[in-house]
Design an enzyme around this catalytic site. Structure first.
Site, short mmCIF file in Angstrom:
data_model
loop_
_atom_site.label_atom_id
_atom_site.label_comp_id
_atom_site.label_asym_id
_atom_site.label_seq_id
_atom_site.Cartn_x
_atom_site.Cartn_y
_atom_site.Cartn_z
N GLU A 1 -9.85 7.33 3.97
CA GLU A 1 -10.76 6.51 4.75
C GLU A 1 -10.10 5.15 4.91
O GLU A 1 -9.23 4.76 4.12
CB GLU A 1 -12.11 6.37 4.05
CG GLU A 1 -12.22 5.20 3.07
CD GLU A 1 -11.42 5.42 1.79
OE1 GLU A 1 -11.33 6.57 1.35
OE2 GLU A 1 -10.89 4.42 1.26
N LYS B 1 0.81 -1.22 0.00
CA LYS B 1 0.00 0.00 0.00
C LYS B 1 0.84 1.27 0.00
O LYS B 1 0.44 2.30 -0.55
CB LYS B 1 -0.94 0.00 1.20
CG LYS B 1 -2.13 -0.91 1.03
CD LYS B 1 -3.22 -0.59 2.03
CE LYS B 1 -4.47 -1.40 1.75
NZ LYS B 1 -4.28 -2.83 2.11
N SER C 1 1.52 -9.81 -1.03
CA SER C 1 1.21 -8.38 -0.85
C SER C 1 1.57 -7.83 0.52
O SER C 1 1.81 -6.63 0.66
CB SER C 1 -0.27 -8.13 -1.15
OG SER C 1 -1.09 -8.95 -0.34
C1 LIG Z 1 -5.12 -3.81 1.65
C2 LIG Z 1 -4.43 -5.06 1.34
C3 LIG Z 1 -4.83 -5.88 0.26
C4 LIG Z 1 -6.02 -5.59 -0.60
O1 LIG Z 1 -5.96 -4.41 -1.33
P1 LIG Z 1 -5.77 -4.41 -2.92
O2 LIG Z 1 -6.08 -3.02 -3.29
O3 LIG Z 1 -6.72 -5.40 -3.48
O4 LIG Z 1 -4.37 -4.80 -3.18
C5 LIG Z 1 -4.09 -7.02 -0.01
N1 LIG Z 1 -3.04 -7.37 0.76
C6 LIG Z 1 -2.63 -6.62 1.81
C7 LIG Z 1 -1.45 -7.07 2.60
C8 LIG Z 1 -3.32 -5.45 2.14
O5 LIG Z 1 -2.92 -4.72 3.18
#
Ligand SMILES: *Cc1c(COP(=O)(O)O)cnc(C)c1O
Length: 416
Positions: free
Chosen positions: A118, A96, A385
């Protein structure tokens, strides 16, 4: 030319990905978005801006993130060889921050002094508060009262970083109400305020802009795969909440028909239970958060609450580009349940010494499902992610039986 060669040129001038996206906002905001779009289009091609962004990505975020060949896990599954794109190793522990850094830099160029955002689970709030602190900007994060209660550690983190967390009590007091409240604030404060959106969602130009800031994931992946294997990956897998980590990985490869892609939504307690966040797999087309896309709504068109064990996938909409990529068949969208994600979390922890975020575990679980049937010369990149430390409390509650000491063998030595 492949039938996908035009995909890299989307969205069109008005922010449409096929029939999706656009700008469903009041006139006041439409002017602000025009301004934002103009500045963004100019800065996108400005070498100074790009150099500043790249510098902070390298020295503050810690990029490039490694592309790691998960050999032990691949071998255990049998079949394709799997690489993990390690977004979990970024500062703040997820992808993010790539986007919040880009947007706050843009806010500074626009002369804005106040940042709003938000947040549902608090992850986007923390990423925004982090960059607001880095640049010394005032930051207000709107958060539903229910989420504030459920996500106390992230509320504490945001306040520690110097941000104000503003309680939203309207409606169901969760993410969609916080989104409405942030938009309402923005209408009244648009002269000095920048609204940082956390995924490839919202009115044009946000979906295009957020994709651009996250594209570094796929650009690095392409380079790293060429270095390591001499060719492009056969398959990309990423979890999809709003869809930003997935778009960040996919964008670089959309026009390459040889690269298949899977977006993994949260099936929660099962699609038939009604308690899930599988917007594309089980939603309908509508308008949310200023743009048109698939979303979870009831027969009367009211937005339904999303459910997932992973807070970051708990979003009732999805970025408009994903809706388009689904309709034209470029990306296959599938879903993984809470139980499957929890299981995948433990597998990766035990086999690779990596604790994935529960969001990312959805992509891990999907790789476990498809890899065994693929040939060994086949390569998969899974977007990891985020890191899983934040989910320990959730896991302790969901699977207490799995937090036992390893079983001993008969001779008193640790089992192999
Ligand atoms: C917020 C988040 C997501 C989901 O958000 P996307 O916009 O779909 O990428 C996925 N993995 C993690 C670790 C997150 O913090």
């Amino acid at each position: 030319m492949s039938k996908f060669s035009d995909l890299t040129r989307l969205p069109d001038a008005r922010g449409h990905f096929g029939p999706y996206g656009g700008r469903f906002v009041s006139e006041t905001l439409s002017f602000a978005l025009d301004d934002l779009e103009k500045t963004y289009m100019r800065l996108r091609d400005d070498p100074d801006f790009q150099a500043e962004f790249d510098y902070d990505l390298a020295h503050y975020v810690g990029r490039p993130s490694p592309l790691y060949h998960a050999e032990r896990w691949s071998k255990k599954l049998g079949g394709a060889r799997i690489w993990l794109k390690r977004e979990d190793l970024n500062h703040t522990g997820a992808h993010k921050v790539n986007n919040t850094l880009g947007q706050v830099m843009l806010a500074r160029r626009l002369g804005k002094t106040r940042i709003i955002a938000e947040t549902g689970a608090g992850m986007h709030g923390v990423a925004t508060a982090t960059i607001a602190a880095l640049f010394g900007l005032e930051c207000i994060v709107f958060m539903g009262a229910k989420d504030i209660e459920r996500q106390a550690p992230n509320v504490a983190r945001m306040r520690m970083l110097g941000s104000e967390v503003r309680t939203v009590t309207s409606g169901s007091a969760t993410l969609k109400d916080a989104m409405n409240e942030a938009l309402r604030d923005w209408v009244a404060t648009v002269d000095d305020t920048f609204y940082v959106i956390g995924s490839v969602a919202g009115p044009h130009p946000y979906p295009a802009m957020v994709k651009e800031f996250q594209k570094v994931i796929g650009q690095e992946t392409e380079r790293q795969m060429m270095e390591k294997t001499g060719r492009l990956p056969d398959l990309l897998i990423a979890c999809v909440g709003g869809g930003s980590n997935a778009m960040g990985l996919f964008a670089q490869f959309l026009h390459q028909p040889g690269v298949k892609m899977r977006g993994v939504e949260a099936a929660g307690e099962g699609l038939e239970s009604g308690r899930h966040s599988a917007t594309i797999s089980a939603g309908q087309v509508g308008v949310l958060h200023g743009s048109k896309s698939y979303l979870l709504q009831d027969a009367a068109g009211q937005i339904e609450e999303a459910h997932s064990i992973s807070a970051g996938l708990d979003y009732p909409g999805v970025g408009p580009e994903h809706s388009h990529l689904h309709d034209i068949g470029r990306v296959e969208y599938v879903s993984i349940t809470d139980a499957e994600a929890v299981d995948a979390t433990f597998q990766l922890s035990r086999l690779e010494g990596i604790l994935p975020a529960l969001e990312s575990a959805h992509a891990i679980a999907d790789a476990m499902r498809v890899a065994p049937a693929l040939p060994p010369e086949h390569t998969i990149v899974v977007n990891l992610s985020g890191r899983g430390d934040k989910d320990l409390d959730t896991l302790l509650k969901a699977a207490p039986e799995r937090f036992q000491n390893p079983a001993k063998t008969g001779d008193g030595k640790e089992g192999a």
